[in-house]
Each structure stands twice: as C-alpha cells, then as structure tokens.
Design an enzyme around this catalytic site. Structure first.
Site, mmCIF file in Angstrom:
data_model
loop_
_atom_site.group_PDB
_atom_site.id
_atom_site.type_symbol
_atom_site.label_atom_id
_atom_site.label_comp_id
_atom_site.label_asym_id
_atom_site.label_seq_id
_atom_site.Cartn_x
_atom_site.Cartn_y
_atom_site.Cartn_z
ATOM 1 C CE1 TYR A 223 -3.224 2.856 0.149
ATOM 2 C CE2 TYR A 223 -3.663 2.333 2.444
ATOM 3 C CZ TYR A 223 -3.911 3.093 1.326
ATOM 4 O OH TYR A 223 -4.847 4.092 1.378
ATOM 5 C CD GLU B 11 -1.726 4.959 -6.579
ATOM 6 O OE1 GLU B 11 -2.401 5.841 -6.004
ATOM 7 O OE2 GLU B 11 -1.986 3.746 -6.482
#
EC number: 4.2.1.134
Length: 254
Positions: free
Chosen positions: A176, A183
C-alpha cells in the site's frame, strides 16, 4: 487513487469486484452468495484477471532479465497493463447488478482512480512513462491484484488456502505505501509537462463560460491523499487483526 491502493486488504466475499473495506466478516454472513450462473461467470472473470496480472508480472521479469536494468520497464507491459486495469471497470457492473454485494459508489471510485492514473496521467503524459515511480506502483498493483483475484477465485470455489488469505491481509503493509508513493511521484513528475502543454485544461473566454485547470486538479488529487491514506491504512490494519485472528481461532477449534 490512494483508496485504490487499498485493494490488497479490501472487502471481498469471493465476488470479484468487492473492494470496500468495511465489515467483511459480518457482511459475508448476512448476504447470500451469487447464483450458479453468476458464480461460474465470476470464477471465469477472476481466473482471467489473475492470469492477466500474471502476464504483466512475467513481462516485467523477462524485460528486466533482457535489459539488465529496471529503468523504463513500463514499455514492456504497457498494453496488458492498460487492458487488464481497464477490464476492472466490469467490477462496477458486478456491484450495480447485485452479483457482488459491495458499494457501487466506493467500487467506482477505487476502480476509476486507477484507470485515471493509467490513462489520464501515465498514458497522456509520455514523459513520465520512463520514471521509476511508474514501475513502483505497477509492481505494487501487480502483486496486489494477483493475490486479490486469486483470493476471489478460491473463495468462490469454497477452497481458500490460508497462504493466500494471509498474503491478502498482510502484504498490503508494504504494498500500500509502495503503491501510493509511486502514484504520488508519478503525478508530481507529470505536473510540469501538464502545465507547459495546458493538457486537458479549458481557458476563458469560451462559449460555455467554463474553465478547468488540469494542473490544479492534479494538485488537489495529490492533497487528497493526506486524509485518505492514513484512514485506509489503519482501517486495513484493524481488518487484518480481525480476519486473521478469527482464522486462527477457527483453526484451534478444528
């Protein structure tokens, strides 16, 4: 997009498309599973998606071995990545027609955020495709999706190996933050090129009397990670304790 990264430990009753993270154990008791035809379809869908992400994983490994470098590996898996990540849009349909008992709104947000990053950032801003940050989120997504779709497949077949369940509720601890970092760094790398080209921006005056600054929009997306990331991450930690501790207790009674 931060929410999309949470899929490693999100809700899934084996339906292939349930991504929301709340109340997995109680929800699975309250809701009936899909019918035989829907189950058969979902098994096929999840098998295909598992195979697709495995193709991406193998493509990354083969490209790395051939080049001897991890730089610019995106180009070796660009087409299957776009195809299978866009294929996740079907998960919204699964929720909408009721064969997967998950929130249409939340699933739409999570799926569309990834599709947005693939098409509206990475595809549209060619200059970022060689960035190492792209490889960072691609690797995180690839491992996450192989585990997630395998989890759904075996759950639908009522034969879920503990190792897959453990991986689904454990590896997100690393994947995660890794995915979110990739990103954010990719969006950040795209900003100067978006600003220079005026990409997807609409300026006044125009006949619709409407303006849109895509550069500012991307900055707002980056800022949105600040409240979303900690909430989802610690929620998943809580889910992990609940799900895995429940499994351990069940094993003791067997």
């Amino acid at each position: 997009m931060a929410a999309a990264a949470a899929t490693a430990a999100s809700k899934g009753n084996g339906g292939g498309g349930g991504r929301a993270g709340a109340g997995e154990a109680s929800s699975s008791r309250k809701k009936k599973g899909p019918g035989p035809l829907a189950t058969a379809y979902l098994v096929i869908y999840n098998v295909v998606m598992t195979a697709g992400w495995l193709v991406i994983a193998v493509g990354l490994v083969r490209a790395y071995l051939a080049k001897g470098s991890y730089h610019s590996l995106y180009y070796s898996i660009e087409k299957p990545l776009k195809f299978f990540q866009t294929g996740a849009l079907l998960e919204i349909l699964h929720c909408a027609i009721g064969i997967v008992p998950s929130s249409v709104v939340l699933t739409s947000f999570q799926v569309m955020s990834r599709v947005f990053l693939i098409w509206a950032v990475t595809h549209s801003v060619k200059e970022v495709q060689s960035e190492d940050s792209v490889l960072l989120f691609v690797i995180a997504w690839t491992i996450t999706e192989i585990i997630r779709y395998s989890f759904y497949t075996f759950s639908l077949l009522n034969h879920l190996p503990y190792l897959i369940k453990w991986a689904r509720y454990t590896l997100f601890i690393v994947l995660y933050p890794m995915g979110v970092s990739g990103e954010l760094l990719t969006i950040y790398a795209a900003l100067p090129f978006v600003r220079q080209a005026g990409l997807y921006s609409i300026s006044l005056p125009n006949k619709y009397n409407f303006s849109f600054d895509y550069y500012a929009f991307l900055i707002l997306i980056m800022i949105s990670y600040i409240p979303i990331f900690p909430q989802l991450y610690f929620h998943m930690i809580h889910q992990r304790r609940k799900i895995l501790s429940h499994t351990e207790e069940h094993k003791k009674f067997e």
